[in-house]
Scaffold this active site. Sequence first.
Site, mmCIF file in Angstrom:
data_model
loop_
_atom_site.group_PDB
_atom_site.id
_atom_site.type_symbol
_atom_site.label_atom_id
_atom_site.label_comp_id
_atom_site.label_asym_id
_atom_site.label_seq_id
_atom_site.Cartn_x
_atom_site.Cartn_y
_atom_site.Cartn_z
ATOM 1 N N ALA A 1 -14.934 9.158 -37.207
ATOM 2 C CA ALA A 1 -15.852 8.525 -38.160
ATOM 3 C C ALA A 1 -15.306 7.174 -38.600
ATOM 4 O O ALA A 1 -14.097 6.948 -38.614
ATOM 5 C CB ALA A 1 -16.069 9.423 -39.380
ATOM 6 N N ASP A 2 -16.226 6.282 -38.954
ATOM 7 C CA ASP A 2 -15.836 4.991 -39.503
ATOM 8 C C ASP A 2 -16.952 4.486 -40.411
ATOM 9 O O ASP A 2 -18.130 4.801 -40.197
ATOM 10 C CB ASP A 2 -15.571 3.971 -38.395
ATOM 11 C CG ASP A 2 -14.893 2.723 -38.938
ATOM 12 O OD1 ASP A 2 -13.669 2.781 -39.170
ATOM 13 O OD2 ASP A 2 -15.578 1.715 -39.165
ATOM 14 N N SER A 3 -16.581 3.705 -41.416
ATOM 15 C CA SER A 3 -17.558 3.178 -42.373
ATOM 16 C C SER A 3 -17.333 1.691 -42.599
ATOM 17 O O SER A 3 -16.209 1.190 -42.459
ATOM 18 C CB SER A 3 -17.452 3.905 -43.717
ATOM 19 O OG SER A 3 -17.707 5.281 -43.580
#
Length: 201
Positions: free
Chosen positions: A74-76
């Site tokens: 995941a990445d934001s």
Amino acid sequence: MTKLILASQSPARLKILTDAGLSPIVQPSEVDEDAVLTGVEAENPEHYVTTLSRAKAEDVAEKTVGDDTLILGADSALSFEGQILGKPGVSELAIQRWQSMRGKTGMLFSGQTLIDSKTKRSITRFSATKVWFSNISDEQIEKYVASGEPLQVAGAFTIDSLGGAFIDRIEGDYHTVVGLSLKLLREMITELGYEYTDFWE
């Protein structure tokens, strides 16, 4: 029993999963984010977060022994006035960002990749939530940054901790802002042929 591996060292993402009844094995990736990104991804928040989420999941999948696992990367990032804002890293930059963001809106993007170690299938998705930032004072900004919290989070803010008091409202998925969409995760697990509720502890 298929196990879930979280390819992230984010305590916020781990808390989302554990609060939702899941017990992932935490195995952070060692991806060099700057090396992964190119000019195209850097201009497009959807590509930015999905490219990094995929790289993180693939990095851990390559090191994973055993066939019965799902690996979640995941990445934001925050899209604000045409810029993609990741982690500020230093206080000066976090203060500058908050001084420009206060009283305005941005879009928080979270990308997710799920890899099935057995079939080698992978799915990548992203979600986006609009965030309204409070018009806070310089003193409040400086004290918030001094807490250290904004330095290592996308967009220099959290919604589930100290920074929550400085968010007026959101439009979209709350968990996306924290860093991981549970709705997307359920859909991705289902698409890979598993039952989401089987991962409940």
